[in-house]
Design a protein around this motif. Structure first.
Motif, PDB file in Angstrom:
ATOM      1  N   ASN A   1      42.716  40.021  30.704  1.00  0.00           N
ATOM      2  CA  ASN A   1      41.789  38.940  31.956  1.00  0.00           C
ATOM      3  C   ASN A   1      42.318  37.862  31.832  1.00  0.00           C
ATOM      4  O   ASN A   1      42.729  37.345  30.597  1.00  0.00           O
ATOM      5  CB  ASN A   1      40.334  39.483  31.169  1.00  0.00           C
ATOM      6  CG  ASN A   1      40.134  40.790  30.919  1.00  0.00           C
ATOM      7  OD1 ASN A   1      40.361  41.414  32.166  1.00  0.00           O
ATOM      8  ND2 ASN A   1      39.697  41.289  29.829  1.00  0.00           N
ATOM      9  N   LEU A   2      42.254  37.573  33.132  1.00  0.00           N
ATOM     10  CA  LEU A   2      43.018  36.245  33.391  1.00  0.00           C
ATOM     11  C   LEU A   2      42.590  35.017  34.167  1.00  0.00           C
ATOM     12  O   LEU A   2      41.801  35.536  35.368  1.00  0.00           O
ATOM     13  CB  LEU A   2      44.361  36.386  33.502  1.00  0.00           C
ATOM     14  CG  LEU A   2      45.154  35.203  34.481  1.00  0.00           C
ATOM     15  CD1 LEU A   2      46.626  35.338  34.543  1.00  0.00           C
ATOM     16  CD2 LEU A   2      45.203  34.792  36.005  1.00  0.00           C
ATOM     17  N   ARG A   3      41.854  34.202  34.374  1.00  0.00           N
ATOM     18  CA  ARG A   3      41.688  32.960  35.200  1.00  0.00           C
ATOM     19  C   ARG A   3      41.578  31.392  35.148  1.00  0.00           C
ATOM     20  O   ARG A   3      42.271  31.295  34.161  1.00  0.00           O
ATOM     21  CB  ARG A   3      39.751  33.093  34.949  1.00  0.00           C
ATOM     22  CG  ARG A   3      38.675  32.367  35.541  1.00  0.00           C
ATOM     23  CD  ARG A   3      37.227  32.365  35.409  1.00  0.00           C
ATOM     24  NE  ARG A   3      36.975  32.161  34.116  1.00  0.00           N
ATOM     25  CZ  ARG A   3      36.670  32.570  33.026  1.00  0.00           C
ATOM     26  NH1 ARG A   3      36.107  33.368  33.663  1.00  0.00           N
ATOM     27  NH2 ARG A   3      35.761  32.272  32.067  1.00  0.00           N
ATOM     28  N   PHE A   4      41.592  30.562  36.011  1.00  0.00           N
ATOM     29  CA  PHE A   4      42.194  29.543  36.359  1.00  0.00           C
ATOM     30  C   PHE A   4      40.293  28.775  36.802  1.00  0.00           C
ATOM     31  O   PHE A   4      39.987  29.570  38.038  1.00  0.00           O
ATOM     32  CB  PHE A   4      43.335  28.740  37.215  1.00  0.00           C
ATOM     33  CG  PHE A   4      43.632  27.616  37.027  1.00  0.00           C
ATOM     34  CD1 PHE A   4      43.612  27.002  36.339  1.00  0.00           C
ATOM     35  CD2 PHE A   4      42.670  27.335  38.569  1.00  0.00           C
ATOM     36  CE1 PHE A   4      44.282  25.227  36.828  1.00  0.00           C
ATOM     37  CE2 PHE A   4      43.270  26.081  38.718  1.00  0.00           C
ATOM     38  CZ  PHE A   4      43.948  24.839  37.689  1.00  0.00           C
ATOM     39  N   GLY A   5      40.350  27.376  37.006  1.00  0.00           N
ATOM     40  CA  GLY A   5      39.290  27.523  37.084  1.00  0.00           C
ATOM     41  C   GLY A   5      39.534  25.478  36.692  1.00  0.00           C
ATOM     42  O   GLY A   5      40.370  25.222  36.453  1.00  0.00           O
TER      43      GLY A   5
ATOM     44  N   ARG B   1      40.355  21.315  34.150  1.00  0.00           N
ATOM     45  CA  ARG B   1      41.726  22.534  34.411  1.00  0.00           C
ATOM     46  C   ARG B   1      41.823  23.601  33.604  1.00  0.00           C
ATOM     47  O   ARG B   1      42.182  22.916  32.063  1.00  0.00           O
ATOM     48  CB  ARG B   1      42.803  21.887  35.606  1.00  0.00           C
ATOM     49  CG  ARG B   1      42.719  21.261  36.436  1.00  0.00           C
ATOM     50  CD  ARG B   1      44.066  21.014  37.589  1.00  0.00           C
ATOM     51  NE  ARG B   1      43.612  20.364  38.372  1.00  0.00           N
ATOM     52  CZ  ARG B   1      44.605  19.803  39.069  1.00  0.00           C
ATOM     53  NH1 ARG B   1      45.538  19.919  38.439  1.00  0.00           N
ATOM     54  NH2 ARG B   1      44.029  19.357  40.313  1.00  0.00           N
ATOM     55  N   MET B   2      41.385  24.215  33.666  1.00  0.00           N
ATOM     56  CA  MET B   2      41.420  25.703  32.383  1.00  0.00           C
ATOM     57  C   MET B   2      42.289  26.840  32.727  1.00  0.00           C
ATOM     58  O   MET B   2      41.337  27.251  34.022  1.00  0.00           O
ATOM     59  CB  MET B   2      40.205  25.067  31.763  1.00  0.00           C
ATOM     60  CG  MET B   2      40.453  26.547  30.069  1.00  0.00           C
ATOM     61  SD  MET B   2      38.749  26.728  29.175  1.00  0.00           S
ATOM     62  CE  MET B   2      38.993  27.816  28.139  1.00  0.00           C
ATOM     63  N   PHE B   3      42.839  27.431  31.932  1.00  0.00           N
ATOM     64  CA  PHE B   3      43.638  28.736  31.881  1.00  0.00           C
ATOM     65  C   PHE B   3      43.505  29.255  30.786  1.00  0.00           C
ATOM     66  O   PHE B   3      43.162  28.399  29.244  1.00  0.00           O
ATOM     67  CB  PHE B   3      45.035  28.009  32.398  1.00  0.00           C
ATOM     68  CG  PHE B   3      45.900  29.649  31.887  1.00  0.00           C
ATOM     69  CD1 PHE B   3      45.835  30.580  33.456  1.00  0.00           C
ATOM     70  CD2 PHE B   3      46.850  29.983  31.086  1.00  0.00           C
ATOM     71  CE1 PHE B   3      46.768  31.669  33.237  1.00  0.00           C
ATOM     72  CE2 PHE B   3      47.516  30.962  31.286  1.00  0.00           C
ATOM     73  CZ  PHE B   3      47.481  32.047  32.363  1.00  0.00           C
ATOM     74  N   THR B   4      43.178  30.149  30.948  1.00  0.00           N
ATOM     75  CA  THR B   4      42.749  30.987  30.162  1.00  0.00           C
ATOM     76  C   THR B   4      43.258  32.772  30.520  1.00  0.00           C
ATOM     77  O   THR B   4      42.950  33.407  31.333  1.00  0.00           O
ATOM     78  CB  THR B   4      41.758  31.227  29.502  1.00  0.00           C
ATOM     79  OG1 THR B   4      40.939  31.755  28.566  1.00  0.00           O
ATOM     80  CG2 THR B   4      40.308  32.114  30.774  1.00  0.00           C
ATOM     81  N   VAL B   5      43.748  33.489  29.090  1.00  0.00           N
ATOM     82  CA  VAL B   5      44.087  34.609  28.869  1.00  0.00           C
ATOM     83  C   VAL B   5      43.421  35.668  28.205  1.00  0.00           C
ATOM     84  O   VAL B   5      44.023  34.644  27.129  1.00  0.00           O
ATOM     85  CB  VAL B   5      45.675  34.710  29.448  1.00  0.00           C
ATOM     86  CG1 VAL B   5      46.438  34.194  29.265  1.00  0.00           C
ATOM     87  CG2 VAL B   5      46.608  36.727  30.190  1.00  0.00           C
TER      88      VAL B   5
ATOM     89  N   TYR C   1      41.507  37.642  37.404  1.00  0.00           N
ATOM     90  CA  TYR C   1      41.719  38.547  38.092  1.00  0.00           C
ATOM     91  C   TYR C   1      41.421  39.848  36.024  1.00  0.00           C
ATOM     92  O   TYR C   1      41.074  39.634  35.253  1.00  0.00           O
ATOM     93  CB  TYR C   1      42.849  39.284  38.117  1.00  0.00           C
ATOM     94  CG  TYR C   1      43.947  39.513  37.384  1.00  0.00           C
ATOM     95  CD1 TYR C   1      43.950  40.360  36.616  1.00  0.00           C
ATOM     96  CD2 TYR C   1      45.011  39.141  37.537  1.00  0.00           C
ATOM     97  CE1 TYR C   1      45.524  40.057  35.665  1.00  0.00           C
ATOM     98  CE2 TYR C   1      46.739  38.549  37.437  1.00  0.00           C
ATOM     99  CZ  TYR C   1      45.903  38.822  35.700  1.00  0.00           C
ATOM    100  OH  TYR C   1      47.338  38.783  35.397  1.00  0.00           O
ATOM    101  N   GLU C   2      40.647  41.328  36.417  1.00  0.00           N
ATOM    102  CA  GLU C   2      40.647  41.908  35.553  1.00  0.00           C
ATOM    103  C   GLU C   2      41.778  43.415  35.570  1.00  0.00           C
ATOM    104  O   GLU C   2      41.040  43.580  36.805  1.00  0.00           O
ATOM    105  CB  GLU C   2      39.013  41.862  34.961  1.00  0.00           C
ATOM    106  CG  GLU C   2      38.612  40.842  34.690  1.00  0.00           C
ATOM    107  CD  GLU C   2      36.742  41.793  34.942  1.00  0.00           C
ATOM    108  OE1 GLU C   2      35.967  40.534  33.986  1.00  0.00           O
ATOM    109  OE2 GLU C   2      36.064  42.547  34.796  1.00  0.00           O
ATOM    110  N   PHE C   3      42.405  43.500  34.860  1.00  0.00           N
ATOM    111  CA  PHE C   3      43.073  44.708  35.066  1.00  0.00           C
ATOM    112  C   PHE C   3      42.667  45.441  33.798  1.00  0.00           C
ATOM    113  O   PHE C   3      42.917  45.119  32.491  1.00  0.00           O
ATOM    114  CB  PHE C   3      44.290  44.226  35.493  1.00  0.00           C
ATOM    115  CG  PHE C   3      45.637  45.423  35.309  1.00  0.00           C
ATOM    116  CD1 PHE C   3      46.028  45.935  36.347  1.00  0.00           C
ATOM    117  CD2 PHE C   3      47.010  45.136  34.535  1.00  0.00           C
ATOM    118  CE1 PHE C   3      46.894  46.923  36.171  1.00  0.00           C
ATOM    119  CE2 PHE C   3      47.342  46.867  34.833  1.00  0.00           C
ATOM    120  CZ  PHE C   3      47.790  47.659  35.093  1.00  0.00           C
ATOM    121  N   GLU C   4      42.760  46.946  33.769  1.00  0.00           N
ATOM    122  CA  GLU C   4      42.884  47.338  32.832  1.00  0.00           C
ATOM    123  C   GLU C   4      43.639  49.083  33.360  1.00  0.00           C
ATOM    124  O   GLU C   4      43.553  49.657  34.555  1.00  0.00           O
ATOM    125  CB  GLU C   4      41.695  47.705  32.908  1.00  0.00           C
ATOM    126  CG  GLU C   4      41.268  49.392  31.813  1.00  0.00           C
ATOM    127  CD  GLU C   4      39.818  49.898  31.418  1.00  0.00           C
ATOM    128  OE1 GLU C   4      39.613  50.727  30.237  1.00  0.00           O
ATOM    129  OE2 GLU C   4      39.069  48.774  31.912  1.00  0.00           O
TER     130      GLU C   4
END
Length: 831
Positions: free
Chosen positions: A427-431, A466-470, A412-415
């Protein structure tokens, strides 16, 4: 009303601010109104020019900031602006022109009531109000280029705003670093089918294997493998790079290339630059389009792109992009089946809050191994002694060679706007990317290597990551005395868990004749794993950046500190080793530019980077990170309101702590190597006249290995880097017929030159330069027949003269032909 022509900017003093609550009372506006009251001494405040730096965001917040900086009184009904967004406003504008840019595409118009008093109403109401008031102007702009943000579609080939260089919506000409943007319109006009193909007209960027790999987009930017980002966040790479995701260009709004070190905002990276891809997002405007494609190699593709409001108010909007493809290739027994799905949803409960959910799923199944077959240098690069192999030659085994890739991402992208000046973003994503490759490849058994008598071996190398980033950001826009600031404070974190497995080599019992291949000599059994590598990578970084504007001067300064931990466990039949590394580094950037009123912006910048290096030396010392630095100077030209962007840049880039063989024991490496790259790049995107657009570029790159040790009697000092041509040039001319009888007809023609280069750092395998030509033809049926509105056709051809050339040659049995001619017919219907 016709679009407002933005006048040539003129610097004038700003007037003094006073209160303005009386305007609200006079208008009888309801409670909940937002207002700023200011008086101006000039007789016609709408014609006075001011300097603005307003980020794209909620329309009401942008208008509030505009009113303060323009010293005007501006009244509006907050309820009517809920959910509406404005474009960014950077540069010198009159009040009327500035309001026009902010309100473009919103359905709202501004009316000057008297003096410095303005009101914002719906366009129809604004028109009526202007009539009642006499000669007071109604300001409405419908030109798409004026409503651009860093995430929205761009009308044409020329982008004006980007986040990739600053993580804020900033004018490209006010970013002191070279950035190339390939818009959606350019991708469509050139019939782009991969990221590598989309960057073929971009200077300083080289597709290492041409456009032949169905698995990955192998690239170099200014001599180095670039970091790859989707929506500003790093993508998985894996241990050996085989679990990189294959990003589908049909799901993108634009592709951006930031050239030079980028660690200030993105952390660990090579110094050449990065490639950022921007996803299609939910939109309040209705999007309904379906496309069918058929072309060379029996390619069949269907795509759909849907989006718009879910409810009447636009609080909820959506986007759904999907694609299915089935195709053969120019190589015998190599095919592709692909499924792609990318849904997204935006919730906008009020003007200050926005949450966008983004997801995508993709599966690729490629019989034949996923790309161009690996062939011998003799028969491809060298044909003086051995006959040339056909481009379609397949050296593998049809029943064994295969590539599969399954990947998914969600985030997601939150503002949230805290007030008119401060906002926070997260901004957060898992893939996950799961790739499996099986191939039979050739090996030389004679000297010289004879393509008619080759040995072959089977192997497999699956990799999963696997990757998580924020990324957390706080942005403030404020004035401090005579200076205007855009301050960005951020903290980001990423963690990647990758597993790589490499099988033993299973040698096939019979020799192989590449000129008259016979298949079916291998059982198809996957060899057992011989090496397993488990790698965990964690990075935590904090950064600070300030964009400081003083009249025409802009200073961009920032620093970042990173902590990076890497654990690598390697398991073989004889060993089980673990290498743990903890690295930290400070990186930064300093840039200065000067904005002339005519659109010319000279700039200079200095930036640094770092990249952890996995491994140990002969003395068991853990390797230090490589360090990169770049000095760049250039000039950008983009007049306000024009469809022109020209960038000329010169740079020197150095990477230190490069691994090179240890002279005391060449089985080990030490970090005494150094690489230097110098270059000049020129890129222009210009609308020569209405309907006639030019994209042209030239790049000169002088790469050199300045320090290296001798290994096996060979020393690479003084050699050029692999895949770095000294010269690149390209041009694409696109024309849309303006004659009413032929309305809707258009086309383009392009030429691109890639200079001679080497496939290895030893500079043994030399690839000659090549010039390729592309063309396009399109027709919009709705331009001449209203009943066919929304129906469009395009015919795109790449390498139209079917030039045969070697795109890459890494070794004796590591050569790849470039892609031949491909022709695709695409039918699109939008409603």
């Amino acid at each position: 009303m016709p679009p407002v022509n933005i006048p040539h900017p003129v610097k004038r003093p700003l007037a003094h601010a006073v209160g303005g609550a009386m305007l609200l009372m006079a208008l009888g506006l309801p409670l909940g109104m937002s207002q700023y009251a200011m008086a101006q001494t000039a007789a016609n405040p709408g014609a006075t020019t001011h300097s603005f730096r307003i980020a794209a965001g909620p329309l009401d917040a942008a208008l509030d900031q505009f009113a303060r900086e323009a010293r005007i009184t501006l009244a509006y009904d907050a309820a009517t602006l809920r959910g509406l967004r404005s474009s960014s406003l950077n540069g010198s504008y009159t009040v009327d022109a500035g309001l026009a840019v902010l309100l473009a595409g919103s359905g709202m118009g501004a009316v000057r009531l008297s003096g410095s008093e303005y009101t914002v109403r719906a366009v129809a109401a604004a028109d009526a109000g202007a009539a009642a008031a006499g000669p007071l102007p109604t300001i409405t702009v419908k030109d798409d280029v004026e409503s651009e943000t860093a995430l929205t579609p761009v009308a044409g080939n020329v982008a004006r705003i980007s986040r990739v260089g600053t993580k804020t919506d900033t004018s490209l000409k006010e970013t002191p670093q070279s950035i190339s943007v390939i818009t959606r319109d350019q991708l469509d006009a050139q019939g782009v089918e991969s990221i590598a193909e989309g960057l073929r007209y971009t200077p300083g960027v080289v597709a290492q294997y041409g456009n032949t790999d169905l698995r990955y987009d192998w690239l170099t930017v200014r001599g180095f493998v670039p970091g790859r980002y989707l929506d500003g966040m790093r993508l998985p790479f894996g241990v050996r790079g085989y679990s990189q995701p294959r990003v589908e260009p049909f799901g993108l709004e634009r592709v951006e290339v930031l050239k030079g070190p980028s660690s200030l905002l993105y952390g660990q990276a090579n110094p050449g630059g990065l490639v950022n891809m921007v996803s299609k997002r939910p939109t309040a405007e209705t999007v309904r389009e379906i496309e069918l494609q058929y072309g060379s190699h029996n390619r069949k593709q269907i795509g759909i792109d849907l989006g718009g409001k879910i409810d009447e108010t636009g609080e909820w909007t959506y986007r759904l992009v999907a694609l299915g493809r089935k195709s053969d290739t120019a190589y015998n027994f190599v095919s592709e089946e692909k499924t792609y799905l990318a849904p997204s949803l935006t919730w906008r409960p009020n003007a200050d809050t926005r949450l966008t959910l983004l997801a995508q799923y993709q599966k690729i199944d490629s019989k034949g191994g996923g790309g161009a077959p690996v062939l011998t240098a003799n028969g491809t690069l060298y044909t003086n002694r051995f006959a040339a192999l056909d481009r379609s030659t397949f050296a593998g085994e049809p029943d064994f060679d295969r590539f599969t890739n399954e990947q998914y991402f969600f985030g997601y992208e939150f503002e949230q706007n805290l007030n008119a000046n401060w906002s926070v973003r997260q901004n957060l994503r898992f893939g996950e990317v799961d790739a499996d490759t099986r191939r039979v490849q050739a090996a030389c058994v004679t000297t010289p290597c004879n393509p008619a008598t080759l040995g072959r071996y089977a192997w497999a190398f699956p990799e999963k990551s696997r990757m998580f980033t924020v990324d957390n950001q706080l942005q403030g826009n404020f004035n401090a005395g005579p200076t205007k600031h855009t301050l960005l404070v951020g903290v980001d974190y990423s963690t990647e868990r990758a597993h790589y497995s490499e099988s033993s080599l299973s040698v096939l019992g019979s020799l192989f004749n590449a000129y008259a291949p016979v298949y079916g000599t291998y059982s198809g059994v996957v060899p057992p794993a011989a090496t397993r590598i488990q790698q965990d990578r964690d990075q935590l970084g904090t950064y600070l950046q300030d964009q400081i504007r003083l009249q025409r001067w802009t200073l961009v300064a920032g620093g970042r500190y990173d902590w990076a931990d890497t654990k690598t466990r390697t398991i073989t039949s004889t060993a089980n080793t673990l290498v743990s590394q903890s690295d930290s580094a400070f990186t930064g950037r300093l840039g200065l530019l000067y904005s002339f009123d005519n659109g010319i912006t000279p700039y200079v910048s200095y930036s640094t980077s770092f990249q952890p290096t996995v491994g140990t030396s002969r003395t068991a010392a853990v390797f230090k990170p490589t360090k990169g630095r770049q000095t760049e100077a250039g000039v950008k030209y983009q007049p306000d309101g024009s469809k022109t962007m020209i960038t000329l840049s010169a740079y020197e880039l150095t990477q230190q702590n490069v691994t090179t063989p240890d002279p005391l024991n060449t089985s080990f490496n030490e970090q005494t190597g150094e690489v230097r790259v110098r270059g000049i790049e020129l890129e222009g995107k210009v609308q020569l006249q209405k309907g006639l657009d030019l994209i042209a570029s030239y790049g000169y790159t002088d790469s050199k290995i300045t320090k290296a040790n001798t290994s096996g009697g060979v020393n690479n000092t003084g050699n050029r880097l692999a895949f770095v041509p000294r010269n690149q040039a390209s041009a694409w001319l696109d024309y849309t017929v303006q004659n009413a009888d032929l309305a809707g007809l258009g086309g383009g023609f392009g030429a691109r030159y890639l200079g001679e280069n080497f496939g290895d750092n030893g500079n043994i395998y030399h690839m000659p330069g090549v010039t390729l030509f592309d063309a396009a033809l399109r027709y919009d049926f709705g331009k001449t027949n209203a009943q066919l509105k929304g129906l469009r056709m395009s015919l795109n051809a790449s390498n139209i003269f079917n030039k045969n050339y070697v795109a890459a040659c890494l070794g004796t049995t590591g050569c790849y032909y470039g892609d031949g001619r491909s022709v695709y017919l695409t039918m699109k219907y939008g409603w």
